[in-house]
Design an enzyme around this catalytic site. Structure first.
Site, PDB file in Angstrom:
ATOM      1  N   GLU A  79       0.830  -1.226  -0.137  1.00  0.00           N
ATOM      2  CA  GLU A  79       0.004   0.013  -0.037  1.00  0.00           C
ATOM      3  C   GLU A  79       0.854   1.251   0.075  1.00  0.00           C
ATOM      4  O   GLU A  79       1.446   1.300   0.687  1.00  0.00           O
ATOM      5  CB  GLU A  79      -0.803  -0.038   1.185  1.00  0.00           C
ATOM      6  CG  GLU A  79      -1.678   1.307   1.258  1.00  0.00           C
ATOM      7  CD  GLU A  79      -2.595   1.662   2.329  1.00  0.00           C
ATOM      8  OE1 GLU A  79      -2.514   0.955   3.454  1.00  0.00           O
ATOM      9  OE2 GLU A  79      -3.457   2.455   2.387  1.00  0.00           O
ATOM     10  N   GLU A 104       4.918   4.584   3.731  1.00  0.00           N
ATOM     11  CA  GLU A 104       4.383   5.958   4.187  1.00  0.00           C
ATOM     12  C   GLU A 104       5.701   6.703   4.005  1.00  0.00           C
ATOM     13  O   GLU A 104       6.715   6.667   4.848  1.00  0.00           O
ATOM     14  CB  GLU A 104       3.815   5.921   5.361  1.00  0.00           C
ATOM     15  CG  GLU A 104       3.376   7.289   6.062  1.00  0.00           C
ATOM     16  CD  GLU A 104       2.668   7.995   4.975  1.00  0.00           C
ATOM     17  OE1 GLU A 104       1.508   7.956   4.531  1.00  0.00           O
ATOM     18  OE2 GLU A 104       2.826   9.220   4.719  1.00  0.00           O
ATOM     19  N   ASP A 154      -2.360  12.060  -2.468  1.00  0.00           N
ATOM     20  CA  ASP A 154      -2.273  13.615  -2.294  1.00  0.00           C
ATOM     21  C   ASP A 154      -2.323  14.126  -3.705  1.00  0.00           C
ATOM     22  O   ASP A 154      -1.633  13.641  -4.500  1.00  0.00           O
ATOM     23  CB  ASP A 154      -0.879  14.029  -1.932  1.00  0.00           C
ATOM     24  CG  ASP A 154      -0.791  13.709  -0.396  1.00  0.00           C
ATOM     25  OD1 ASP A 154      -1.903  14.054   0.490  1.00  0.00           O
ATOM     26  OD2 ASP A 154       0.504  13.332   0.145  1.00  0.00           O
ATOM     27  N   LYS A 158      -1.401  22.200  -7.302  1.00  0.00           N
ATOM     28  CA  LYS A 158      -0.744  23.061  -7.860  1.00  0.00           C
ATOM     29  C   LYS A 158       0.187  22.880  -8.961  1.00  0.00           C
ATOM     30  O   LYS A 158       0.854  21.738  -8.761  1.00  0.00           O
ATOM     31  CB  LYS A 158       0.292  23.933  -6.782  1.00  0.00           C
ATOM     32  CG  LYS A 158      -0.484  25.003  -5.727  1.00  0.00           C
ATOM     33  CD  LYS A 158       0.280  25.354  -5.000  1.00  0.00           C
ATOM     34  CE  LYS A 158      -0.290  26.387  -3.671  1.00  0.00           C
ATOM     35  NZ  LYS A 158       0.373  26.661  -2.600  1.00  0.00           N
ATOM     36  N   ASP A 190     -11.472  10.648  -3.685  1.00  0.00           N
ATOM     37  CA  ASP A 190     -12.650  11.770  -3.845  1.00  0.00           C
ATOM     38  C   ASP A 190     -12.370  12.831  -4.716  1.00  0.00           C
ATOM     39  O   ASP A 190     -13.306  13.656  -4.964  1.00  0.00           O
ATOM     40  CB  ASP A 190     -12.789  12.465  -2.452  1.00  0.00           C
ATOM     41  CG  ASP A 190     -11.681  13.299  -2.050  1.00  0.00           C
ATOM     42  OD1 ASP A 190     -10.569  12.656  -2.136  1.00  0.00           O
ATOM     43  OD2 ASP A 190     -11.858  14.295  -2.076  1.00  0.00           O
TER      44      ASP A 190
HETATM   45  C1  LIG Z   1      -4.355  11.907   1.413  1.00  0.00           C
HETATM   46  S1  LIG Z   1      -3.220  10.806   2.467  1.00  0.00           S
HETATM   47  C2  LIG Z   1      -4.250   9.422   2.589  1.00  0.00           C
HETATM   48  C3  LIG Z   1      -3.625   8.232   3.581  1.00  0.00           C
HETATM   49  C4  LIG Z   1      -4.375   6.923   3.579  1.00  0.00           C
HETATM   50  N1  LIG Z   1      -4.337   6.407   2.342  1.00  0.00           N
HETATM   51  C5  LIG Z   1      -5.975   7.086   3.842  1.00  0.00           C
HETATM   52  O1  LIG Z   1      -6.533   7.149   2.884  1.00  0.00           O
HETATM   53  O2  LIG Z   1      -6.186   7.560   5.066  1.00  0.00           O
HETATM   54  C6  LIG Z   1      -1.856  10.491   1.419  1.00  0.00           C
HETATM   55  C7  LIG Z   1      -0.591   9.958   2.294  1.00  0.00           C
HETATM   56  O3  LIG Z   1       0.463   9.553   1.205  1.00  0.00           O
HETATM   57  C8  LIG Z   1       1.567   9.690   1.738  1.00  0.00           C
HETATM   58  N2  LIG Z   1       2.441   9.804   0.548  1.00  0.00           N
HETATM   59  C9  LIG Z   1       2.260  10.911  -0.396  1.00  0.00           C
HETATM   60  N3  LIG Z   1       3.242  10.446  -1.532  1.00  0.00           N
HETATM   61  C10 LIG Z   1       3.932   9.289  -1.107  1.00  0.00           C
HETATM   62  C11 LIG Z   1       4.906   8.536  -1.791  1.00  0.00           C
HETATM   63  N4  LIG Z   1       5.449   8.845  -2.737  1.00  0.00           N
HETATM   64  N5  LIG Z   1       5.073   7.482  -0.924  1.00  0.00           N
HETATM   65  C12 LIG Z   1       4.635   6.963   0.274  1.00  0.00           C
HETATM   66  N6  LIG Z   1       3.792   7.754   0.816  1.00  0.00           N
HETATM   67  C13 LIG Z   1       3.530   8.888  -0.015  1.00  0.00           C
HETATM   68  C14 LIG Z   1       1.468  11.282   2.492  1.00  0.00           C
HETATM   69  O4  LIG Z   1       2.430  11.379   3.355  1.00  0.00           O
HETATM   70  C15 LIG Z   1       0.013  10.866   3.357  1.00  0.00           C
HETATM   71  O5  LIG Z   1       0.223  10.369   4.510  1.00  0.00           O
END
Ligand SMILES: C[S@@+](CC[C@H](N)C(=O)[O-])C[C@H]1O[C@@H](n2cnc3c(N)ncnc32)[C@H](O)[C@@H]1O
Length: 253
Positions: A79, A104, A154, A158, A190
């Site tokens: 994941e 993460e 994420d 931008k 979403d």
């Molecule tokens: C919007 S959060 C969603 C977290 C989780 N999947 C949820 O649905 O609750 C996106 C997460 O992805 C992590 N993230 C972003 N780019 C990443 C990457 N290239 N590798 C690992 N984690 C990443 C961010 O730090 C953040 O915790």
């Protein structure tokens, strides 16, 4: 051998939207700065965290997947962006024969998820602090994965941050190499604009095909099979947002 914990040290800043979070207290790691700093959410890894042996800090040289995933599991899955770990927790409970590595970028969240997993006593999951896309590229063998899960990535709205998104044009060969024949990429979001980008990128991929039967099957199978639950999902359901959940099957090589 798992990578040792890294000592805390000051790090250079960049143009991240929230540049003063606890992750800025970590050593600069080029793996986390592909197209810009990846993790900007803040959550302090505090004294109450007890991740035990369920947390690996990848640092500049994370171990390959084959050293992280014990042998004997039917399936090994990843994941990307596991956040606070709701899916890792549910998946390791629902599917004891599957090993799930949650990757993460934000160490504080990985520590929180690992603490919960360690408390559960389950050994069929692990949290790794690293850049998930890069890990797929340089730490996973060909066809090693039964599935990749990416939930609520994420969106980086931008234009100057677009290179930080997971689903850029270069992601398809990365996924196609790492996922085995008939394996899956599962995605949920979403965000309509980002989902549109995923539809364009994955829709153009000759190695993948959307599988709506699989989407129905895994949702019927219950929590922890794919898509759900995640912390962001819970929040967005409460807000009444539309959530898209898609499964893309890796076509045979
Ligand atoms: C919007 S959060 C969603 C977290 C989780 N999947 C949820 O649905 O609750 C996106 C997460 O992805 C992590 N993230 C972003 N780019 C990443 C990457 N290239 N590798 C690992 N984690 C990443 C961010 O730090 C953040 O915790």
């Amino acid at each position: 051998m798992l990578a040792p914990l890294m000592p805390a040290a000051p790090t250079p800043d960049d143009d991240a939207p929230n540049p003063t979070g606890p992750d800025d207290a970590l050593p600069f790691n080029p793996r986390m700065h592909q197209g810009g700093k990846l993790a900007f959410r803040s959550r302090i890894q505090d004294g109450d965290d007890e991740p035990g042996d369920r947390l690996v800090l990848g640092g500049r040289n994370p171990p390959p997947l084959r050293e992280l995933a014990p042998t004997g599991f039917t399936d090994v899955e990843i994941e990307i962006g596991s956040g606070k770990g709701a899916f890792v927790l549910a998946s390791t409970e629902a599917r004891p024969d599957t090993f799930l590595l949650g990757i993460e970028a934000a160490q504080g969240y990985a520590a929180m998820a690992a603490t919960r997993l360690y408390a559960s006593g389950r050994k069929n999951g692990l949290l790794l602090v690293d850049n998930g896309k890069l890990f797929l590229q340089d730490r996973v063998d060909d066809g090693e994965l039964a599935a990749v899960h990416v939930y609520f990535p994420d969106p980086w709205p931008k234009r100057r941050h677009a290179g930080r998104r997971f689903f850029t044009d270069d992601v398809v060969p990365v996924l196609a190499r790492a996922i085995r024949d008939e394996g899956y990429l599962y995605f949920a979001s979403d965000n309509a604009a980002y989902a549109g980008q995923v539809a364009r990128v994955m829709g153009a991929a000759v190695d993948f095909e959307r599988d709506e039967d699989e989407e129905v099957r895994v949702r019927a199978a219950g929590p922890g099979h794919a898509f759900s639950p995640t912390n962001f999902e819970r929040k967005y359901i409460e807000e009444g947002r539309v959530i898209r959940r898609w499964a893309f099957r890796r076509l045979p090589r």
